[in-house]
Design a protein around this motif. Structure first.
Motif, PDB file in Angstrom:
ATOM      1  N   PHE A 164       0.828  -1.206   0.000  1.00 39.98           N
ATOM      2  CA  PHE A 164       0.000   0.000   0.000  1.00 39.98           C
ATOM      3  C   PHE A 164       0.864   1.259   0.000  1.00 39.98           C
ATOM      4  O   PHE A 164       0.632   2.193  -0.789  1.00 39.98           O
ATOM      5  N   LEU A 165       1.867   1.269   0.879  1.00 44.74           N
ATOM      6  CA  LEU A 165       2.708   2.464   0.983  1.00 44.74           C
ATOM      7  C   LEU A 165       3.589   2.643  -0.252  1.00 44.74           C
ATOM      8  O   LEU A 165       3.903   3.771  -0.639  1.00 44.74           O
ATOM      9  N   ASP A 166       3.991   1.520  -0.872  1.00 44.00           N
ATOM     10  CA  ASP A 166       4.741   1.625  -2.126  1.00 44.00           C
ATOM     11  C   ASP A 166       3.877   2.230  -3.229  1.00 44.00           C
ATOM     12  O   ASP A 166       4.353   2.976  -4.083  1.00 44.00           O
ATOM     13  N   GLN A 167       2.617   1.885  -3.203  1.00 37.88           N
ATOM     14  CA  GLN A 167       1.697   2.386  -4.218  1.00 37.88           C
ATOM     15  C   GLN A 167       1.490   3.895  -4.085  1.00 37.88           C
ATOM     16  O   GLN A 167       1.331   4.599  -5.084  1.00 37.88           O
ATOM     17  N   HIS A 168       1.531   4.393  -2.849  1.00 40.36           N
ATOM     18  CA  HIS A 168       1.240   5.810  -2.626  1.00 40.36           C
ATOM     19  C   HIS A 168       2.487   6.634  -2.300  1.00 40.36           C
ATOM     20  O   HIS A 168       2.576   7.804  -2.670  1.00 40.36           O
ATOM     21  N   LEU A 169       3.432   6.013  -1.565  1.00 33.42           N
ATOM     22  CA  LEU A 169       4.662   6.736  -1.207  1.00 33.42           C
ATOM     23  C   LEU A 169       5.855   5.922  -1.709  1.00 33.42           C
ATOM     24  O   LEU A 169       5.789   5.316  -2.764  1.00 33.42           O
ATOM     25  N   THR A 170       6.945   5.918  -0.971  1.00 27.97           N
ATOM     26  CA  THR A 170       8.126   5.133  -1.347  1.00 27.97           C
ATOM     27  C   THR A 170       8.641   4.467  -0.081  1.00 27.97           C
ATOM     28  O   THR A 170       9.507   5.011   0.612  1.00 27.97           O
ATOM     29  N   ALA A 171       8.107   3.271   0.215  1.00 21.90           N
ATOM     30  CA  ALA A 171       8.364   2.680   1.519  1.00 21.90           C
ATOM     31  C   ALA A 171       9.400   1.570   1.524  1.00 21.90           C
ATOM     32  O   ALA A 171      10.181   1.448   2.453  1.00 21.90           O
ATOM     33  N   SER A 172       9.406   0.723   0.483  1.00 22.58           N
ATOM     34  CA  SER A 172      10.152  -0.528   0.613  1.00 22.58           C
ATOM     35  C   SER A 172      11.582  -0.474   0.105  1.00 22.58           C
ATOM     36  O   SER A 172      12.474  -1.061   0.704  1.00 22.58           O
ATOM     37  N   MET A 173      11.819   0.220  -0.992  1.00 24.37           N
ATOM     38  CA  MET A 173      13.141   0.162  -1.603  1.00 24.37           C
ATOM     39  C   MET A 173      13.805   1.522  -1.650  1.00 24.37           C
ATOM     40  O   MET A 173      13.192   2.502  -2.055  1.00 24.37           O
ATOM     41  N   SER A 174      15.041   1.542  -1.236  1.00 29.35           N
ATOM     42  CA  SER A 174      15.805   2.784  -1.333  1.00 29.35           C
ATOM     43  C   SER A 174      17.272   2.434  -1.497  1.00 29.35           C
ATOM     44  O   SER A 174      17.692   1.305  -1.232  1.00 29.35           O
ATOM     45  N   MET A 175      18.038   3.412  -1.942  1.00 28.70           N
ATOM     46  CA  MET A 175      19.484   3.250  -2.052  1.00 28.70           C
ATOM     47  C   MET A 175      20.125   4.523  -1.528  1.00 28.70           C
ATOM     48  O   MET A 175      19.797   5.622  -1.980  1.00 28.70           O
ATOM     49  N   ASP A 176      20.992   4.351  -0.537  1.00 24.70           N
ATOM     50  CA  ASP A 176      21.701   5.490   0.042  1.00 24.70           C
ATOM     51  C   ASP A 176      23.056   5.653  -0.644  1.00 24.70           C
ATOM     52  O   ASP A 176      23.801   4.672  -0.794  1.00 24.70           O
ATOM     53  N   PHE A 177      23.349   6.870  -1.038  1.00 20.77           N
ATOM     54  CA  PHE A 177      24.653   7.187  -1.618  1.00 20.77           C
ATOM     55  C   PHE A 177      25.388   8.114  -0.665  1.00 20.77           C
ATOM     56  O   PHE A 177      24.824   9.124  -0.217  1.00 20.77           O
TER      57      PHE A 177
END
Length: 766
Positions: free
Chosen positions: A444-457
């Motif tokens: 649900f949160l992936d559909q509306h926000l950006t919850a599950s996947m990220s990459m830190d640089f």
């Protein structure tokens, strides 16, 4: 030696049982040392390069372990008095979360604005009593225009928002700390659900993922093991037609499992999402050994043997096949030591030890049990009377051998051709069934926000306070904009946005100055003023390191597979290196760690398979005492896995961590059927029978045991499909498919192959 050993076992069964009891009690004593770990770090070795990079980033900046509370009101309007009050109340209450060091939401976003020569910094929503239409409009305007908020903590249309709680666990008792932290967040959302029944709450983030890993593993242990145990007891009682021999088998199963777990505890191995499956797997494998012994005893009893001679008959024919099949199964599981995932290596070692214990107990303790238990002989059949079903199957194969051989070969080639449809794809979120709360929250949160996947640089300037240099900020800004333009990226959180906002504020909020400060002194002064105005817990330590020589930039990614993630990492770092060679960049995140481990694990397993195949083939040559038979056994041992992965390519096409080990595991298990069939076939050939008679004898003497053990193994691994943890359920399903396929090949292809290519030896014996 075999006669002396068996004679002693049958002559002194009570001493054997007493010795077994003492040995089992000693081995099982280590169970008290077992403990459980459910955090995602158990998937990575201490020297894993992605984990080391991740840990280094965690040390340099604030920890990124978090709980994300998603808030979705039924009316789809965050920006009204009721829902903004709710956000403010939860934000304030969230600071009480155990081990929390930071809480971020739209209500406590540190909004900056100019007041003459001063910089005003304050919560975007400081007091809910002041909420009126003008204030709500102002909050909405600021929140939806702020790049650090939109798509991260608030949707672009203002329908869903989130509160991010950053925690720093002391890591003294990781499991308890995760459960305490998640439990508080769950209690918090439950309380607000009662006060705001028209609002739905979702819990996501790293802590929620760790909690789900632990919860699902413990749930599997509580449910799957009892289910499997009951299923096996019922199946054995029905298929073996005897409660007594089912009881004997259950005793072997129980002592095998307790001894294995005890030895694991003594060796310092902990239970995890992978190793909680050991009892379920050992149940199925121990049953296979016992069924061969018991079925042969029943076969001999039905031919008029007394109980002691029936046990001797069974052991003479099964001792070597049981040892070889146990050894090959152990080799299959020991290949997991080449896995990049420590808990899979633990699974392999524990199961390998358990399999060999089951082998020892099956050929020592089980005969003693059968000797003292009231095993009834059942209805005696004349020597010439055959097992009707197996004899009909043997007749069918002999009659249709010329059709079966090419038809089965064609089917094997066709299904094996679908292997190319598979691809390695590891997404930690997809490890969980769509039915779980965690998966639903993340989806649900992936559909509306950006919850599950990220990459830190992490971008390093190379000198203290280097982040204040305009040219470095420009590099950060350029990289941020490039990332935002990539199709894989949904949102970018960058310190350059803060500098641009501060520059605008310090020029009377003139939009024309929404750009990078022109001098290092300006940038340093703005940043210092801003940081001095920030409240405790909302500083910039999550974006800047202590000496301000580096900044962390976070790119929220859209859902994609492991290959896409690793490709994106490589592409991003190459871009930065080509554009700004004077600076250094590195990348890390949990998504990146799982992507790399999936790729490397599959590669290591593929490299290990040939070694396992060679060792297993040598064991078969040794046990069958024939190079020819050893070579004949290769095809029916390789084909089931090839067909199974071909079927999986049609069914799913995604290979995750759990499936990457199936080939090695199943290779050892499916040898069982081939060895027992060839051993009986070879026995008949050595007695002078031709190929047809030998095939018929093999079907009649071992066919029933093979389909019973296959049924138990297939159902046993299918029980894992009930798991909400996809690594377990997928592994169970594919292994069950391969084991069933192995029986079909051993019943239809192998005898047809023997009838076609074993004719010369027949003429020789004739």
């Amino acid at each position: 030696m075999r006669q002396l050993w068996l004679g002693w076992v049958l002559k002194h069964p009570w001493w054997v049982l007493l010795g077994t009891l003492v040995l089992v009690l000693l081995m099982s004593s280590g169970m008290s040392k077992l403990y459980f770990r459910g955090d995602f770090r158990v998937f990575f070795a201490a020297d894993n390069p992605q984990l080391l990079m991740f840990e280094q980033m965690q040390d340099e900046f604030n920890k990124s372990d978090n709980i994300l509370i998603g808030i979705a009101p039924a009316d789809g309007q965050i920006f009204n008095t009721t829902n903004l009050t709710l956000v403010k109340q939860i934000t304030d209450a969230a600071w009480q979360t155990p081990y929390s060091i930071r809480v971020d939401s739209i209500s406590n976003f540190q909004h900056t604005e100019a007041d003459a020569d001063d910089l005003l910094v304050a919560d975007l929503l400081l007091d809910t009593a002041q909420l009126d239409e003008a204030k709500i409009a102002h909050i909405r305007r600021v929140a939806l225009a702020e790049p650090t908020l939109v798509k991260r903590l608030i949707t672009a249309d203002g329908t869903v928002t989130a509160i991010n709680i950053t925690v720093q666990l002391p890591e003294l008792d990781k499991n308890k700390e995760v459960f305490d932290t998640f439990g508080f967040a769950r209690q918090l959302t439950d309380e607000f659900s009662q006060r705001y029944p028209d609002v739905r709450f979702y819990l996501a983030g790293v802590i929620a993922m760790n909690h789900s890993f632990a919860y699902e593993a413990e749930h599997d242990a509580r449910t799957l093991i009892p289910v499997m145990f009951i299923v096996i007891v019922i199946m054995l009682a029905l298929l073996l037609r005897s409660v007594v021999v089912a009881l004997a088998t259950v005793i072997i199963i129980v002592v095998t499992i307790t001894s294995t777990l005890g030895l694991a505890g003594a060796a310092g191995i902990f239970l995890s999402t992978a190793t909680v499956n050991v009892p379920t797997i050992l149940m199925t494998l121990a049953v296979a050994d016992c069924v061969h012994v018991i079925a042969s005893v029943q076969f001999a009893l039905s031919r008029g043997h007394d109980k002691q001679s029936a046990i001797e008959y069974s052991m003479q024919r099964n001792l070597m096949p049981i040892f070889i099949t146990s050894a090959t199964t152990a080799i299959g599981f020991l290949t997991l030591n080449f896995s990049e995932v420590p808990i899979l290596a633990d699974l392999g070692n524990m199961t390998a030890v358990g399999v060999m214990l089951a082998c020892l107990l099956s050929v020592v303790t089980l005969p003693a049990l059968l000797a003292v238990l009231p095993v009834r002989p059942g209805k005696v059949k004349p020597q010439h009377q055959q097992d009707t079903a197996m004899d009909k199957l043997a007749s069918f194969v002999i009659l249709r051998q010329r059709l079966l051989l090419p038809a089965m070969a064609l089917l094997m080639i066709v299904f094996a051709g679908f292997i190319s449809l598979n691809k390695v794809n590891d997404e930690a979120v997809k490890y969980f069934s769509p039915a779980t709360d965690f998966r639903q929250a993340m989806d649900f949160l992936d559909q509306h926000l950006t919850a599950s996947m990220s990459m830190d640089f992490v971008l390093h300037s190379g000198q203290s306070s280097g982040v204040n240099q305009p040219e470095f900020i420009a590099a950060v800004e350029n990289f941020s904009q490039w990332l935002a333009e990539q199709p894989e990226v949904a949102h970018v959180n960058s310190i350059s946005d803060v500098f641009k906002r501060l520059n605008k504020n310090m020029h009377a909020d003139d939009p024309a100055f929404y750009r990078i400060p022109q001098t290092q002194d300006e940038a340093a002064q703005y940043l210092l003023m801003y940081e001095m105005s920030l409240p405790y817990g909302l500083d910039l330590n999550n974006q800047l390191n202590l000496d301000k020589s580096a900044t962390r930039l976070t790119a929220a990614l859209r859902n994609m597979g492991s290959k896409e993630i690793t490709s994106f990492e490589q592409k991003s770092l190459q871009y930065f290196a080509s554009q700004f060679p004077q600076y250094q960049a590195s990348a890390a995140s949990t998504a990146l760690m799982f992507a790399h481990i999936g790729e490397r694990n599959m590669a290591s397993m593929l490299q290990t398979l040939p070694l396992a195949l060679v060792l297993i083939s040598l064991l078969l040559v040794f046990s069958l005492r024939s190079w020819r038979m050893g070579l004949i056994s290769l095809l029916p041992n390789i084909a089931p896995a090839a067909i199974g992965f071909g079927i999986w390519g049609l069914y799913s096409g995604e290979i995750n961590l759990g499936l990457s080990v199936v080939a090695g595991i199943s290779l050892g298990i499916i040898v069982d059927d081939t060895v027992h069939f060839l051993a009986k076939y070879q026995h008949a050939r050595h007695e002078g029978n031709n190929a047809e008679a030998a095939v018929r004898y093999a079907f009649n003497s071992v066919g029933r045991a093979l389909w019973i053990t296959t049924a138990v193994l297939v159902i046993g691994f299918s029980v894992l499909m009930l798991s909400s943890f996809r690594l377990n359920s997928d592994m169970g399903l594919l292994t069950a498919i391969i084991i069933f396929t192995a029986l079909v090949i051993d019943f239809l292809f192998l005898p047809a192959f023997l009838l076609k290519f074993d004719t010369k030896e027949s003429q020789h014996h004739a």
